[in-house]
Design an enzyme around this catalytic site. Structure first.
Site, PDB file in Angstrom:
ATOM      1  N   TYR A 270       0.885  -1.239  -0.096  1.00 24.02           N
ATOM      2  CA  TYR A 270      -0.185  -0.095   0.023  1.00 24.02           C
ATOM      3  C   TYR A 270       0.789   1.110  -0.016  1.00 24.02           C
ATOM      4  O   TYR A 270       2.048   1.204   0.659  1.00 24.02           O
ATOM      5  CB  TYR A 270      -0.744   0.051   1.075  1.00 24.02           C
TER       6      TYR A 270
ATOM      7  N   ASP B  56      -0.741  16.125   5.733  1.00 19.97           N
ATOM      8  CA  ASP B  56      -1.333  15.397   4.470  1.00 19.97           C
ATOM      9  C   ASP B  56      -2.625  16.258   4.455  1.00 19.97           C
ATOM     10  O   ASP B  56      -3.846  15.749   4.943  1.00 19.97           O
ATOM     11  CB  ASP B  56      -1.907  13.763   5.217  1.00 19.97           C
TER      12      ASP B  56
ATOM     13  N   ASP C 137      -2.835   5.829  -2.755  1.00 22.39           N
ATOM     14  CA  ASP C 137      -3.765   6.743  -2.279  1.00 22.39           C
ATOM     15  C   ASP C 137      -3.825   7.948  -3.484  1.00 22.39           C
ATOM     16  O   ASP C 137      -2.904   8.573  -3.291  1.00 22.39           O
ATOM     17  CB  ASP C 137      -3.373   6.974  -0.883  1.00 22.39           C
TER      18      ASP C 137
ATOM     19  N   ASP D 281      -5.974  10.534  -3.291  1.00 25.46           N
ATOM     20  CA  ASP D 281      -6.619  11.556  -2.576  1.00 25.46           C
ATOM     21  C   ASP D 281      -8.030  11.891  -3.110  1.00 25.46           C
ATOM     22  O   ASP D 281      -8.891  10.701  -3.365  1.00 25.46           O
ATOM     23  CB  ASP D 281      -5.760  12.601  -2.459  1.00 25.46           C
TER      24      ASP D 281
ATOM     25  N   HIS E 261      -7.459   4.507  -5.147  1.00 27.61           N
ATOM     26  CA  HIS E 261      -8.569   4.939  -4.178  1.00 27.61           C
ATOM     27  C   HIS E 261      -8.784   6.297  -4.403  1.00 27.61           C
ATOM     28  O   HIS E 261      -7.788   6.935  -4.228  1.00 27.61           O
ATOM     29  CB  HIS E 261      -9.098   4.266  -2.939  1.00 27.61           C
TER      30      HIS E 261
ATOM     31  N   GLU F 188     -11.406   9.584  -2.882  1.00 30.91           N
ATOM     32  CA  GLU F 188     -12.096   9.602  -1.572  1.00 30.91           C
ATOM     33  C   GLU F 188     -13.290  10.850  -2.143  1.00 30.91           C
ATOM     34  O   GLU F 188     -13.321  11.619  -3.033  1.00 30.91           O
ATOM     35  CB  GLU F 188     -11.409  10.090  -0.707  1.00 30.91           C
TER      36      GLU F 188
ATOM     37  N   CYS G  15      -6.377  14.567   6.641  1.00 32.48           N
ATOM     38  CA  CYS G  15      -5.969  13.189   7.123  1.00 32.48           C
ATOM     39  C   CYS G  15      -7.479  12.487   7.377  1.00 32.48           C
ATOM     40  O   CYS G  15      -8.312  13.252   8.074  1.00 32.48           O
ATOM     41  CB  CYS G  15      -5.373  13.081   7.942  1.00 32.48           C
TER      42      CYS G  15
ATOM     43  N   ARG H 125     -13.209   5.592  -1.870  1.00 32.46           N
ATOM     44  CA  ARG H 125     -13.215   5.769  -0.127  1.00 32.46           C
ATOM     45  C   ARG H 125     -14.275   6.769   0.131  1.00 32.46           C
ATOM     46  O   ARG H 125     -14.252   7.677  -0.453  1.00 32.46           O
ATOM     47  CB  ARG H 125     -11.728   6.396   0.021  1.00 32.46           C
TER      48      ARG H 125
ATOM     49  N   GLU I 177     -13.704   4.684   5.527  1.00 31.01           N
ATOM     50  CA  GLU I 177     -12.696   5.292   6.269  1.00 31.01           C
ATOM     51  C   GLU I 177     -13.461   5.594   7.581  1.00 31.01           C
ATOM     52  O   GLU I 177     -14.471   5.989   7.861  1.00 31.01           O
ATOM     53  CB  GLU I 177     -12.113   6.561   5.891  1.00 31.01           C
TER      54      GLU I 177
ATOM     55  N   ASN J   7      -8.771   0.165   7.288  1.00 36.83           N
ATOM     56  CA  ASN J   7      -7.664   1.053   7.329  1.00 36.83           C
ATOM     57  C   ASN J   7      -7.410   0.796   8.987  1.00 36.83           C
ATOM     58  O   ASN J   7      -8.024   1.250   9.898  1.00 36.83           O
ATOM     59  CB  ASN J   7      -7.891   2.251   7.081  1.00 36.83           C
TER      60      ASN J   7
END
Length: 303
Positions: A48, A62, A89, A91, A116, A118, A126, A161, A195, A217
């Site tokens: 990952y 982040d 990731d 974002d 992914h 989101e 974050c 996500r 998440e 996660n």
């Protein structure tokens, strides 16, 4: 030697095959290409690549400061060093739906097995911090639809996500997350990353509500309790990630080593905690490079 012998397309195909088996796949987070090799060596199922780790690697928080170019470049460096599939990731997709489409094709070209996207507002924050805001359902759907339409390799995993669980308390937040996840699956998501689920029962409720794979996660110091792989497998979770764990451990060890240098003036007391030179050389295939080099530069200089 050099990079992975397995092509990106084959990694994706094999990953999809294993994902369809229903078993739990374990994806520790790699913080650099060498750690990805070690994850493979230790027998895990995939790698990952965390957005939080990529931003932290640059000394940044982040909060959406990294660019597609930075993420794709570093993700490619990591993914090509292992035979394992790598999920990155992405974002919020780095912009509007057209940007999301470009993101997916760029990550395909970089050799990733999946990504992914989101449903937070852009710029994001974050996933385990308070005060997150998600976009409306129409915007979230457009992102995933653009991602699914843009991919050229049907085995490239489009994961959606949703961070909506944190926008309401208790059952209300979970119900909102389930409804959003179902809408994202209808839009073309192959898998769901719910998440900040707070309990094992919430993960189980999400698993029962969806017909696609789900990801758990297990990040430390966050909203979710840290469940074991067996606990997650028992309720039917398909992928588990430890996104920042290896970076946290490495940075903790580095901090302790620097303290030892300040206090003792040397690192003799830390030798037992270090990766031995022989183990490092084995991990990077030093002997194979040496043999190759010798086979090429095999001339002698006449005197």
């Amino acid at each position: 030697m050099l990079y992975s012998k397995t092509t990106p397309a084959e990694k994706r195909r094999l990953f999809r095959e294993r994902l369809s088996s229903g078993e739990l796949l374990r994806f520790p987070g790699a913080f650099n290409p060498l750690s990805a090799r070690l994850i493979e060596r230790k027998g895990f199922d995939g790698v990952y690549i965390s957005g939080a780790v990529l931003s932290a690697d640059l000394g940044l928080p982040d909060i959406g400061l990294t660019t597609l170019t930075e993420v794709a470049g570093r993700a490619q460096q990591i993914a090509r060093m292992t035979e394992l599939p790598a999920i990155v990731d992405a974002d919020t997709g780095f912009g509007e739906p057209m940007n999301v489409a470009r993101t997916i094709q760029t990550l395909e070209d970089a050799g990733l097995a999946g990504a992914h996207i989101e449903d937070q507002i852009n710029p994001k924050r974050c996933g385990h911090l308070d005060g997150k805001t998600v976009v409306d359902e129409d915007t979230a759907i457009k992102r995933i639809r653009a991602a699914a339409d843009a991919r050229r390799d049907p085995d490239f995993l489009i994961m959606a996500r949703t961070d909506i669980r944190a926008t309401a308390d208790g059952r209300a937040g979970l119900d909102l997350a389930v409804d959003r996840a179902k809408a994202l699956v209808d839009a073309g998501a192959d898998a769901i990353f719910p998440e900040a689920m707070r309990t094992l029962e919430e993960f189980e409720a999400m698993r029962k509500a969806l017909d696609v794979p789900i990801l758990a996660n297990m990040t430390e110091f966050g909203k979710s309790e840290l469940f074991s792989s067996q606990q997650l497998a028992d309720i039917g979770v398909n992928i588990v990630i430890w996104p920042v764990s290896m970076l946290r451990i490495a940075m903790g060890a580095t901090g302790r080593a620097l303290d030892a240098l300040n206090e003792e003036g040397h690192l003799t007391s830390k030798l037992g905690e270090m990766q031995h030179r022989a183990d490092l050389y084995d991990l990077i295939d030093y002997e194979d490079y040496n043999r190759f080099d010798t086979s090429v530069f095999n001339f002698t200089v006449e005197r």
